[in-house]
Motif scaffolding. Structure first.
Motif, PDB file in Angstrom:
ATOM      1  N   GLN A   1      15.459 -32.816 -14.360  1.00  0.00           N
ATOM      2  CA  GLN A   1      15.065 -32.842 -13.667  1.00  0.00           C
ATOM      3  C   GLN A   1      14.377 -31.150 -12.923  1.00  0.00           C
ATOM      4  O   GLN A   1      13.089 -30.960 -12.717  1.00  0.00           O
ATOM      5  CB  GLN A   1      16.325 -31.538 -12.380  1.00  0.00           C
ATOM      6  N   GLU A   2      14.629 -30.230 -13.816  1.00  0.00           N
ATOM      7  CA  GLU A   2      13.659 -28.675 -14.093  1.00  0.00           C
ATOM      8  C   GLU A   2      11.927 -29.006 -14.825  1.00  0.00           C
ATOM      9  O   GLU A   2      11.447 -28.681 -14.145  1.00  0.00           O
ATOM     10  CB  GLU A   2      14.685 -27.797 -14.817  1.00  0.00           C
ATOM     11  N   ILE A   3      12.240 -29.959 -16.114  1.00  0.00           N
ATOM     12  CA  ILE A   3      11.312 -30.029 -16.533  1.00  0.00           C
ATOM     13  C   ILE A   3      10.212 -30.963 -15.432  1.00  0.00           C
ATOM     14  O   ILE A   3       9.109 -30.369 -14.933  1.00  0.00           O
ATOM     15  CB  ILE A   3      11.162 -31.139 -17.397  1.00  0.00           C
ATOM     16  N   LEU A   4      10.894 -32.060 -14.666  1.00  0.00           N
ATOM     17  CA  LEU A   4       9.605 -32.906 -13.995  1.00  0.00           C
ATOM     18  C   LEU A   4       9.048 -31.377 -12.911  1.00  0.00           C
ATOM     19  O   LEU A   4       7.791 -31.619 -12.690  1.00  0.00           O
ATOM     20  CB  LEU A   4      11.024 -33.588 -13.321  1.00  0.00           C
ATOM     21  N   PHE A   5      10.815 -31.100 -12.083  1.00  0.00           N
ATOM     22  CA  PHE A   5       9.772 -30.053 -11.474  1.00  0.00           C
ATOM     23  C   PHE A   5       8.912 -29.638 -11.441  1.00  0.00           C
ATOM     24  O   PHE A   5       7.714 -28.240 -10.671  1.00  0.00           O
ATOM     25  CB  PHE A   5      11.300 -29.386 -10.554  1.00  0.00           C
ATOM     26  N   CYS A   6       8.762 -28.556 -12.772  1.00  0.00           N
ATOM     27  CA  CYS A   6       7.199 -27.820 -13.508  1.00  0.00           C
ATOM     28  C   CYS A   6       6.420 -28.428 -13.386  1.00  0.00           C
ATOM     29  O   CYS A   6       5.141 -27.989 -13.001  1.00  0.00           O
ATOM     30  CB  CYS A   6       7.860 -27.110 -14.398  1.00  0.00           C
ATOM     31  N   LEU A   7       6.445 -29.478 -13.849  1.00  0.00           N
ATOM     32  CA  LEU A   7       5.116 -30.262 -14.073  1.00  0.00           C
ATOM     33  C   LEU A   7       4.655 -30.617 -12.825  1.00  0.00           C
ATOM     34  O   LEU A   7       3.620 -30.799 -13.079  1.00  0.00           O
ATOM     35  CB  LEU A   7       5.079 -31.862 -15.105  1.00  0.00           C
ATOM     36  N   GLN A   8       5.992 -31.305 -11.996  1.00  0.00           N
ATOM     37  CA  GLN A   8       4.924 -31.483 -10.902  1.00  0.00           C
ATOM     38  C   GLN A   8       4.480 -30.429  -9.060  1.00  0.00           C
ATOM     39  O   GLN A   8       3.270 -30.438  -9.019  1.00  0.00           O
ATOM     40  CB  GLN A   8       6.331 -32.435  -9.737  1.00  0.00           C
ATOM     41  N   THR A   9       5.262 -29.413  -9.848  1.00  0.00           N
ATOM     42  CA  THR A   9       4.108 -28.229  -9.071  1.00  0.00           C
ATOM     43  C   THR A   9       2.829 -27.488  -9.572  1.00  0.00           C
ATOM     44  O   THR A   9       2.240 -27.250  -8.665  1.00  0.00           O
ATOM     45  CB  THR A   9       5.634 -26.546  -9.453  1.00  0.00           C
ATOM     46  N   ILE A  10       2.751 -27.566 -10.570  1.00  0.00           N
ATOM     47  CA  ILE A  10       1.413 -27.235 -11.683  1.00  0.00           C
ATOM     48  C   ILE A  10       0.824 -28.460 -11.418  1.00  0.00           C
ATOM     49  O   ILE A  10      -0.341 -28.504 -11.227  1.00  0.00           O
ATOM     50  CB  ILE A  10       1.791 -27.308 -13.234  1.00  0.00           C
ATOM     51  N   LYS A  11       1.152 -29.525 -10.852  1.00  0.00           N
ATOM     52  CA  LYS A  11       0.044 -30.986 -11.056  1.00  0.00           C
ATOM     53  C   LYS A  11      -0.929 -30.571  -9.328  1.00  0.00           C
ATOM     54  O   LYS A  11      -1.033 -30.850  -8.937  1.00  0.00           O
ATOM     55  CB  LYS A  11       0.418 -32.037 -11.016  1.00  0.00           C
ATOM     56  N   ASP A  12       0.676 -30.913  -8.691  1.00  0.00           N
ATOM     57  CA  ASP A  12       0.160 -29.603  -6.486  1.00  0.00           C
ATOM     58  C   ASP A  12      -0.312 -29.486  -7.112  1.00  0.00           C
ATOM     59  O   ASP A  12      -1.403 -28.910  -5.856  1.00  0.00           O
ATOM     60  CB  ASP A  12       1.956 -29.699  -6.224  1.00  0.00           C
ATOM     61  N   SER A  13      -0.821 -27.694  -7.469  1.00  0.00           N
ATOM     62  CA  SER A  13      -1.227 -26.529  -8.343  1.00  0.00           C
ATOM     63  C   SER A  13      -2.564 -26.649  -7.343  1.00  0.00           C
ATOM     64  O   SER A  13      -3.933 -26.637  -7.285  1.00  0.00           O
ATOM     65  CB  SER A  13      -0.511 -25.632  -8.694  1.00  0.00           C
ATOM     66  N   ALA A  14      -2.998 -27.669  -8.369  1.00  0.00           N
ATOM     67  CA  ALA A  14      -4.356 -28.609  -9.091  1.00  0.00           C
ATOM     68  C   ALA A  14      -4.852 -29.535  -8.289  1.00  0.00           C
ATOM     69  O   ALA A  14      -6.416 -28.970  -7.774  1.00  0.00           O
ATOM     70  CB  ALA A  14      -4.806 -28.760 -10.560  1.00  0.00           C
ATOM     71  N   ASN A  15      -4.296 -29.952  -7.716  1.00  0.00           N
ATOM     72  CA  ASN A  15      -4.802 -31.132  -6.246  1.00  0.00           C
ATOM     73  C   ASN A  15      -4.938 -30.251  -5.365  1.00  0.00           C
ATOM     74  O   ASN A  15      -6.368 -30.562  -5.120  1.00  0.00           O
ATOM     75  CB  ASN A  15      -3.664 -32.136  -6.301  1.00  0.00           C
ATOM     76  N   ALA A  16      -4.309 -29.301  -5.268  1.00  0.00           N
ATOM     77  CA  ALA A  16      -4.258 -28.525  -3.489  1.00  0.00           C
ATOM     78  C   ALA A  16      -5.558 -27.723  -3.918  1.00  0.00           C
ATOM     79  O   ALA A  16      -5.959 -27.521  -2.801  1.00  0.00           O
ATOM     80  CB  ALA A  16      -3.210 -27.385  -3.836  1.00  0.00           C
ATOM     81  N   ALA A  17      -5.968 -27.413  -5.367  1.00  0.00           N
ATOM     82  CA  ALA A  17      -7.488 -26.401  -5.661  1.00  0.00           C
ATOM     83  C   ALA A  17      -8.455 -27.669  -5.572  1.00  0.00           C
ATOM     84  O   ALA A  17      -9.700 -27.344  -6.050  1.00  0.00           O
ATOM     85  CB  ALA A  17      -7.498 -26.200  -6.670  1.00  0.00           C
TER      86      ALA A  17
END
Length: 417
Positions: free
Chosen positions: A135-151
């Motif tokens: 759960q926490e691994i996926l949360f981190c990976l998703q947050t990193i991807k979200d940050s890239a997509n938001a940019a």
């Protein structure tokens, strides 16, 4: 100047102009991750490793695209010993016992390179995955991807990789995480596991093993390079570019607003809510407008929780591909009151419950039987710490509900007579 020379001159000018018009600008790639992406082959000092550092998949990939004239730069900010928590945005505060975001190697640095990268690849294969939860691994990976997509940057997430130094259960966990990552990120997931794993042991295939049970040799790195090339990462464009994602309180409701650069392949948006920014549940859907222009959307959550509410938007494309927006938080909704446990006192035929209220207010207390009939209803002025006590001697044996009601809040507690 004679006519032939004049014709040749203008032909040459037209040719130069055509080259300038048709020439494709160079693109840029950024890689964040751990030792596999950094280029580890036996020593953190490249000169002491078994192989030169440029035998890593990142360097091979850079050379491949540069030879094709498609990129001019690959920013490699991977670092030995890091995990997804290390790559989180600099503003993120991790739980205790976890790595803090490292501004030298994280997504915040990646999205702020000038010129900005067109593609970010995230490669955290296994560090600390033996004790961190899926759960926490996926949360981190998703947050990193979200940050890239938001940019406005395309982002790919690589899967786990086999690791011989893990026990059998931990190796199985890496395989399970491969499937979870590919399922979550769809076309933006890159499989770094399947082609280098030995079944059924789930160890690294001997022909690709560096010998330390963790890393691959140059042959294995070439396999990883090919998996990235197969994705055509430079030909894909960002499917959905979320713009201006925001959330505000409107009385007792949450309003989520966002815009996107139009995409006719979009079908709908799913709005998800979480109380911890990790576990999200669907709270509503919005149909996408089939248009190529910039479209604005909003969603009202009528029943936010009485705590911090985290929201994200999931865009569903044709073919069921999923893209997530960044996560937005709406600060804590003020609770009119808080309720402690309900304590029946059978010897006195009483029920008691402690109420906490920051401001004086009137609360309505109702006792409802199992068939929904109101057996008792009364209003009390509640201030600070208050104990509601009522006698239920005249009630029949059975199950009842005590409902406590304020203007903007309702709580229910069950008891048995």
């Amino acid at each position: 100047m004679n006519k032939k020379l004049l014709t040749l001159f203008f032909s040459l000018l037209f040719f130069i102009f055509a080259l300038q018009v048709t020439a494709q600008p160079y693109k840029r790639i950024c890689v964040i991750g751990s030792s596999t992406a950094w280029g580890y082959f036996g020593s953190a000092n490249p000169s002491l490793g078994l192989y030169p550092r440029d035998s890593a998949w990142t360097f091979k990939l850079s050379k491949y695209y540069q030879n094709l004239g498609q990129i001019d730069t690959l920013f490699n900010i991977a670092s030995v010993g890091t995990d997804p928590y290390s790559g989180m945005p600099s503003s993120y505060t991790p739980p205790g016992g976890r790595n803090t975001p490292d501004g030298r190697y994280n997504i915040t640095r990646a999205v702020n390179f000038v010129p900005k990268p067109d593609v970010i690849i995230v490669n955290y294969p296994s560090n600390n995955y033996d004790w961190q939860t899926n759960q926490e691994i996926l949360f981190c990976l998703q947050t990193i991807k979200d940050s890239a997509n938001a940019a406005g940057i395309q982002c790919y997430i690589t899967t786990t990789q086999p690791r011989n130094t893990f026990n059998a259960a931990e190796r199985q966990k890496l395989k399970d995480l491969r499937d979870i990552i590919l399922n979550r990120f769809g076309i933006y997931g890159i499989d770094f596991f399947t082609d280098i794993v030995e079944e059924p042991s789930l160890n690294i295939l001997p022909i690709y093993s560096l010998g330390d049970g963790i890393h691959t040799n140059p042959a294995g790195q070439t396999v990883l390079e090919q998996k990235v090339i197969e994705k055509d990462i430079l030909l894909n464009t960002l499917a959905v570019n979320f713009l201006n994602v925001s959330g505000v309180k409107e009385k007792a409701k949450s309003k989520i607003s966002w815009s996107i650069s139009g995409d006719k392949s979009l079908n709908q948006f799913i709005i998800e809510r979480s109380s911890n920014a990790k576990d999200f549940d669907e709270v509503g859907k919005v149909t996408a407008v089939k248009s190529m222009g910039i479209q604005k959307y909003e969603f009202i959550d009528d029943k936010p929780s009485n705590s911090v509410n985290y929201y994200r938007i999931e865009a569903i494309e044709t073919g069921n591909q999923k893209i997530f927006s960044k996560v937005v938080a709406i600060l804590q909704f003020r609770q009119a009151f808080q309720v402690g446990k309900l304590f029946p006192i059978p010897a006195k035929n009483e029920i008691n419950v402690k109420i906490f209220s920051a401001n004086p207010q009137k609360l309505t207390f109702s006792i409802v039987d199992i068939e929904g009939r109101i057996m008792r209803k009364e209003t009390r002025l509640v201030s600070s710490e208050f104990i509601y006590s009522t006698n239920v001697a005249g009630f029949s044996t059975g199950k009842y509900t005590l409902e406590i009601q304020a203007e903007s809040q309702k709580e229910s507690l069950q008891f048995i007579k």
